[in-house]
Design a protein around this motif. Structure first.
Motif, PDB file in Angstrom:
ATOM      1  N   GLY A  12      -5.497  -9.529  -0.668  1.00 51.57           N
ATOM      2  CA  GLY A  12      -6.592  -8.428  -0.620  1.00 51.57           C
ATOM      3  C   GLY A  12      -6.239  -7.306  -1.163  1.00 51.57           C
ATOM      4  O   GLY A  12      -5.083  -7.122  -1.633  1.00 51.57           O
ATOM      5  N   GLY A  13      -7.123  -6.467  -1.573  1.00 50.51           N
ATOM      6  CA  GLY A  13      -7.111  -5.114  -2.655  1.00 50.51           C
ATOM      7  C   GLY A  13      -5.888  -4.064  -2.030  1.00 50.51           C
ATOM      8  O   GLY A  13      -5.314  -3.767  -2.807  1.00 50.51           O
ATOM      9  N   SER A  14      -5.961  -4.031  -0.758  1.00 48.54           N
ATOM     10  CA  SER A  14      -5.256  -2.905  -0.330  1.00 48.54           C
ATOM     11  C   SER A  14      -3.464  -3.439  -0.725  1.00 48.54           C
ATOM     12  O   SER A  14      -2.797  -2.508  -0.984  1.00 48.54           O
ATOM     13  CB  SER A  14      -5.138  -2.713   1.198  1.00 48.54           C
ATOM     14  OG  SER A  14      -5.012  -3.641   2.076  1.00 48.54           O
ATOM     15  N   GLY A  15      -3.314  -4.813  -0.510  1.00 45.27           N
ATOM     16  CA  GLY A  15      -1.992  -5.137  -0.757  1.00 45.27           C
ATOM     17  C   GLY A  15      -1.617  -5.038  -2.172  1.00 45.27           C
ATOM     18  O   GLY A  15      -0.327  -4.667  -2.559  1.00 45.27           O
ATOM     19  N   TYR A  92      -3.543   0.595   4.570  1.00 45.51           N
ATOM     20  CA  TYR A  92      -4.641   0.004   5.608  1.00 45.51           C
ATOM     21  C   TYR A  92      -4.384   0.466   7.002  1.00 45.51           C
ATOM     22  O   TYR A  92      -3.053   0.050   7.615  1.00 45.51           O
ATOM     23  CB  TYR A  92      -4.530  -1.596   5.362  1.00 45.51           C
ATOM     24  CG  TYR A  92      -5.601  -2.240   5.916  1.00 45.51           C
ATOM     25  CD1 TYR A  92      -6.872  -2.473   4.968  1.00 45.51           C
ATOM     26  CD2 TYR A  92      -5.907  -2.432   7.352  1.00 45.51           C
ATOM     27  CE1 TYR A  92      -8.091  -3.275   5.507  1.00 45.51           C
ATOM     28  CE2 TYR A  92      -6.978  -3.415   7.564  1.00 45.51           C
ATOM     29  CZ  TYR A  92      -8.206  -3.742   6.682  1.00 45.51           C
ATOM     30  OH  TYR A  92      -9.269  -4.238   7.239  1.00 45.51           O
ATOM     31  N   GLY A 122     -10.708   0.804   3.170  1.00 42.99           N
ATOM     32  CA  GLY A 122     -12.118   0.259   3.543  1.00 42.99           C
ATOM     33  C   GLY A 122     -12.512  -0.167   4.794  1.00 42.99           C
ATOM     34  O   GLY A 122     -12.913   0.384   5.410  1.00 42.99           O
ATOM     35  N   VAL A 151      -9.507   5.719  -0.795  1.00 40.57           N
ATOM     36  CA  VAL A 151      -9.577   5.332  -1.973  1.00 40.57           C
ATOM     37  C   VAL A 151     -10.862   5.679  -2.730  1.00 40.57           C
ATOM     38  O   VAL A 151     -10.733   5.513  -4.242  1.00 40.57           O
ATOM     39  CB  VAL A 151      -9.203   3.748  -2.295  1.00 40.57           C
ATOM     40  CG1 VAL A 151      -7.771   3.579  -1.835  1.00 40.57           C
ATOM     41  CG2 VAL A 151     -10.005   3.203  -1.579  1.00 40.57           C
ATOM     42  N   ASN A 174      -8.261   4.278  -6.638  1.00 40.56           N
ATOM     43  CA  ASN A 174      -7.466   3.224  -6.948  1.00 40.56           C
ATOM     44  C   ASN A 174      -7.146   3.178  -8.266  1.00 40.56           C
ATOM     45  O   ASN A 174      -7.843   3.946  -9.310  1.00 40.56           O
ATOM     46  CB  ASN A 174      -7.853   1.929  -6.547  1.00 40.56           C
ATOM     47  CG  ASN A 174      -7.967   1.538  -5.037  1.00 40.56           C
ATOM     48  OD1 ASN A 174      -6.890   2.228  -4.386  1.00 40.56           O
ATOM     49  ND2 ASN A 174      -8.931   0.794  -4.427  1.00 40.56           N
ATOM     50  N   ASN A 207     -11.983 -12.708  -2.062  1.00 37.74           N
ATOM     51  CA  ASN A 207     -11.498 -13.554  -1.012  1.00 37.74           C
ATOM     52  C   ASN A 207     -12.309 -14.117   0.011  1.00 37.74           C
ATOM     53  O   ASN A 207     -12.286 -14.701   0.921  1.00 37.74           O
ATOM     54  CB  ASN A 207     -10.376 -12.629   0.065  1.00 37.74           C
ATOM     55  CG  ASN A 207     -11.024 -11.221   0.389  1.00 37.74           C
ATOM     56  OD1 ASN A 207     -12.275 -11.129   0.181  1.00 37.74           O
ATOM     57  ND2 ASN A 207     -10.371 -10.217   0.820  1.00 37.74           N
ATOM     58  N   VAL A 211     -18.419 -10.433   3.702  1.00 34.34           N
ATOM     59  CA  VAL A 211     -18.851  -9.268   3.168  1.00 34.34           C
ATOM     60  C   VAL A 211     -19.148  -8.994   1.514  1.00 34.34           C
ATOM     61  O   VAL A 211     -19.721  -8.365   1.008  1.00 34.34           O
ATOM     62  CB  VAL A 211     -17.611  -8.156   3.517  1.00 34.34           C
ATOM     63  CG1 VAL A 211     -16.397  -8.276   2.479  1.00 34.34           C
ATOM     64  CG2 VAL A 211     -18.185  -6.623   3.140  1.00 34.34           C
ATOM     65  N   THR A 282     -20.691  -4.422   1.577  1.00 34.33           N
ATOM     66  CA  THR A 282     -19.709  -2.957   1.736  1.00 34.33           C
ATOM     67  C   THR A 282     -18.672  -3.106   0.564  1.00 34.33           C
ATOM     68  O   THR A 282     -18.014  -4.233   0.665  1.00 34.33           O
ATOM     69  CB  THR A 282     -19.348  -2.389   2.873  1.00 34.33           C
ATOM     70  OG1 THR A 282     -18.715  -1.405   2.991  1.00 34.33           O
ATOM     71  CG2 THR A 282     -19.118  -3.584   3.879  1.00 34.33           C
ATOM     72  N   PHE A 285     -14.370   0.666  -2.721  1.00 33.03           N
ATOM     73  CA  PHE A 285     -14.022   1.160  -4.119  1.00 33.03           C
ATOM     74  C   PHE A 285     -14.327  -0.025  -5.029  1.00 33.03           C
ATOM     75  O   PHE A 285     -15.129   0.018  -5.903  1.00 33.03           O
ATOM     76  CB  PHE A 285     -12.462   1.133  -4.190  1.00 33.03           C
ATOM     77  CG  PHE A 285     -12.064   1.754  -5.522  1.00 33.03           C
ATOM     78  CD1 PHE A 285     -11.984   2.925  -5.849  1.00 33.03           C
ATOM     79  CD2 PHE A 285     -11.618   0.694  -6.436  1.00 33.03           C
ATOM     80  CE1 PHE A 285     -11.654   3.427  -7.283  1.00 33.03           C
ATOM     81  CE2 PHE A 285     -11.309   0.949  -7.599  1.00 33.03           C
ATOM     82  CZ  PHE A 285     -11.171   2.460  -8.027  1.00 33.03           C
ATOM     83  N   GLY A 286     -14.060  -1.170  -4.795  1.00 24.11           N
ATOM     84  CA  GLY A 286     -14.290  -2.417  -5.675  1.00 24.11           C
ATOM     85  C   GLY A 286     -13.017  -2.612  -6.752  1.00 24.11           C
ATOM     86  O   GLY A 286     -13.434  -2.511  -7.920  1.00 24.11           O
ATOM     87  N   LEU A 287     -12.029  -2.678  -6.307  1.00 28.18           N
ATOM     88  CA  LEU A 287     -10.865  -2.811  -7.459  1.00 28.18           C
ATOM     89  C   LEU A 287     -11.090  -3.986  -8.199  1.00 28.18           C
ATOM     90  O   LEU A 287     -10.649  -3.908  -9.434  1.00 28.18           O
ATOM     91  CB  LEU A 287      -9.420  -3.124  -6.544  1.00 28.18           C
ATOM     92  CG  LEU A 287      -8.255  -2.903  -7.324  1.00 28.18           C
ATOM     93  CD1 LEU A 287      -8.098  -1.790  -8.089  1.00 28.18           C
ATOM     94  CD2 LEU A 287      -7.110  -3.474  -6.462  1.00 28.18           C
TER      95      LEU A 287
HETATM   96  O1  GMT Z   1     -11.909  -6.222   1.769  1.00 34.23           O
HETATM   97  C1  GMT Z   1     -11.160  -6.666   0.875  1.00 34.23           C
HETATM   98  O2  GMT Z   1     -11.513  -7.105  -0.036  1.00 34.23           O
HETATM   99  C2  GMT Z   1      -9.878  -6.474   1.180  1.00 34.23           C
HETATM  100  C3  GMT Z   1      -9.742  -5.023   1.337  1.00 34.23           C
HETATM  101  C4  GMT Z   1      -8.130  -4.731   1.527  1.00 34.23           C
HETATM  102  O3  GMT Z   1      -7.904  -3.806   2.124  1.00 34.23           O
HETATM  103  O4  GMT Z   1      -7.441  -5.518   1.448  1.00 34.23           O
HETATM  104  O5  GMT Z   1     -10.112  -4.198   0.365  1.00 34.23           O
HETATM  105  C5  GMT Z   1     -10.446  -2.946   0.460  1.00 34.23           C
HETATM  106  O6  GMT Z   1      -9.574  -2.346  -0.240  1.00 34.23           O
HETATM  107  C6  GMT Z   1      -9.647  -2.306  -1.686  1.00 34.23           C
HETATM  108  C7  GMT Z   1      -8.319  -1.491  -2.428  1.00 34.23           C
HETATM  109  O7  GMT Z   1      -8.298  -0.252  -1.940  1.00 34.23           O
HETATM  110  C8  GMT Z   1     -10.653  -1.923  -2.240  1.00 34.23           C
HETATM  111  O8  GMT Z   1     -11.046  -1.812  -3.738  1.00 34.23           O
HETATM  112  C9  GMT Z   1     -12.057  -2.834  -1.763  1.00 34.23           C
HETATM  113  O9  GMT Z   1     -13.224  -2.210  -1.863  1.00 34.23           O
HETATM  114  C10 GMT Z   1     -11.876  -2.671  -0.151  1.00 34.23           C
HETATM  115  N1  GMT Z   1     -12.842  -3.792   0.569  1.00 34.23           N
HETATM  116  C11 GMT Z   1     -13.984  -3.381   1.419  1.00 34.23           C
HETATM  117  O10 GMT Z   1     -14.220  -2.116   1.253  1.00 34.23           O
HETATM  118  C12 GMT Z   1     -14.726  -4.338   1.611  1.00 34.23           C
END
Ligand code: GMT
Length: 374
Positions: A12-15, A92, A122, A151, A174, A207, A211, A282, A285-287
């Motif tokens: 996931g993006g946050s990790g 997160y 997110g 972010v 980000n 992933n 969504v 949704t 950010f959209g890393l």
């Molecule tokens: O939803 C995901 O794809 C994973 C999620 C996460 O937290 O691991 O992503 C969110 O955080 C990312 C990093 O800050 C953002 O780039 C993604 O846009 C965000 N995902 C959503 O809001 C759906």
């Protein structure tokens, strides 16, 4: 400074953001302690400045659900005391901000005041955190953090709209290690392994959750491959993968779509991509879009959440309403059908991504830490 970073260790993006931040901070001389249930996927180097502490939750027959946040807060307390940690940065909100609050209270009872920085990413706000089952705990842990960052501006607005927030939220976008993507570009791009030189390469990385609107990815590609000889590379794995494979088969484009599965080398795939698709429902950010742009890949995306803060319409790609597959397909063709136009979009995408370079953004987190510590 000695900093504990709590995050999800998966794809996931946050990790990813938390891991890249920790690595960048360690290079600046900070001592970083990652605390999570598995070594983060992008953390391939442990060194004198980078430590990893695994949170174990032993199985016990009485537990229907394993109490992860209890184990995490205990691990935070132990690590803070053992290594003299000065600050906890949790990525997160669920359940990390809540576990950090518990750890802080335990530490306070022993005379240690360790500040918490919570970064909202997110779905911890927009999809999961907002659920009535979690909402009071999420609002509480945001309000009791010492500093809260989000972010994107869009995520900040969502947080204020959805929760009763009493804290100031700072936007720290980000970031991306531009150099890493430049190096991947310089190395030999192995385009020939996946496509003919006459074909354009379209990429999607996610992933594969609902969504991400994976069906839209495939339908946009279906429209564009009728006009432009191309291949679609699908990187990642998740619950929607099987139905995506079925759709590809139903549309008769199996020979044009490659499912690569999870990859730790997204930069090497983006290096030979011509266009990136991100039609999410949704996206705070959209890393994934930013990673594509850093590789000079224009983005066709939805215009939801924080994406318009990253992908600039008509410059680094195009934005359409969520679900408007027709407009996304048309925009994709507009970019791909003319080499000159495509090259201009590639240059613009790279230039736009440079605003999010690690060198600029990591300093903002560092300044946040220094401000708390006084
Ligand atoms: O939803 C995901 O794809 C994973 C999620 C996460 O937290 O691991 O992503 C969110 O955080 C990312 C990093 O800050 C953002 O780039 C993604 O846009 C965000 N995902 C959503 O809001 C759906």
């Amino acid at each position: 400074m000695k900093i504990a970073i709590v995050c999800y260790p998966t794809f996931g993006g946050s990790g990813v953001v938390a891991t890249e931040l920790g690595i960048a901070l360690s290079r600046k001389g900070h001592e970083i302690h990652f605390i999570t249930y598995k070594q983060p996927v992008r953390l391939d180097l442990l060194g004198p400045n980078i430590h990893f502490h695994e949170v174990n939750v032993p199985e016990y027959p009485l537990f229907h659900y394993q109490p992860y946040e209890l184990a995490l807060s205990s691990k935070l307390v132990d690590t803070v005391k053992l290594y003299g940690i000065e600050l906890m940065h949790v990525h997160y909100a669920i359940p990390h901000a809540y576990a950090a609050y518990m750890a802080k209270q335990m530490l306070l009872s022993e005379g240690l005041n360790i500040p918490i920085v919570t970064t909202l990413h997110g779905t911890d706000i927009t999809l999961v955190g907002n659920h009535p089952f979690y909402k009071p705990a999420v609002a509480f842990s945001i309000n009791t953090s010492d500093v809260v960052t989000s972010v994107s501006q869009s995520l900040k607005d969502d947080t204020i709209r959805l929760f009763d927030i009493k804290k100031n939220i700072s936007v720290i976008p980000n970031f991306i290690d531009i150099k890493k993507y430049e190096e991947a570009k310089k190395a030999e791009c192995q385009r020939h392994l996946l496509a003919l030189s006459s074909e354009k390469i379209i990429t999607h990385v996610s992933n594969f959750r609902k969504v991400k609107r994976i069906d839209d990815v495939i339908n946009v590609f279906y429209a564009l491959q009728k006009k432009i000889s191309s291949k679609l590379i699908m990187v990642g794995d998740g619950p929607e993968k099987e139905s995506a494979e079925e759709l590809v088969s139903k549309l008769g484009i199996i020979d044009k779509v490659v499912f690569l599965g999870k990859s730790n080398e997204v930069d090497k795939i983006l290096c030979f991509s011509d266009l990136f698709l991100l039609p999410s429902e949704t996206e705070s950010f959209g890393l994934a879009a930013l990673e594509a742009m850093a590789s000079g890949v224009p983005v066709i995306s939805s215009n939801t959440g924080g994406i318009p803060e990253v992908n600039i319409d008509g410059v680094s790609g195009y934005l359409s309403n969520v679900g408007d597959v027709e407009s996304m397909g048309k925009n994709a063709i507009k970019i791909l059908q003319n080499e000159e136009v495509l090259n201009q979009f590639k240059l613009n995408a790279k230039k736009t991504a440079e605003k999010f370079d690690l060198e600029t953004i990591v300093g903002q987190y560092e300044q946040t830490y220094f401000n708390i510590k006084g």
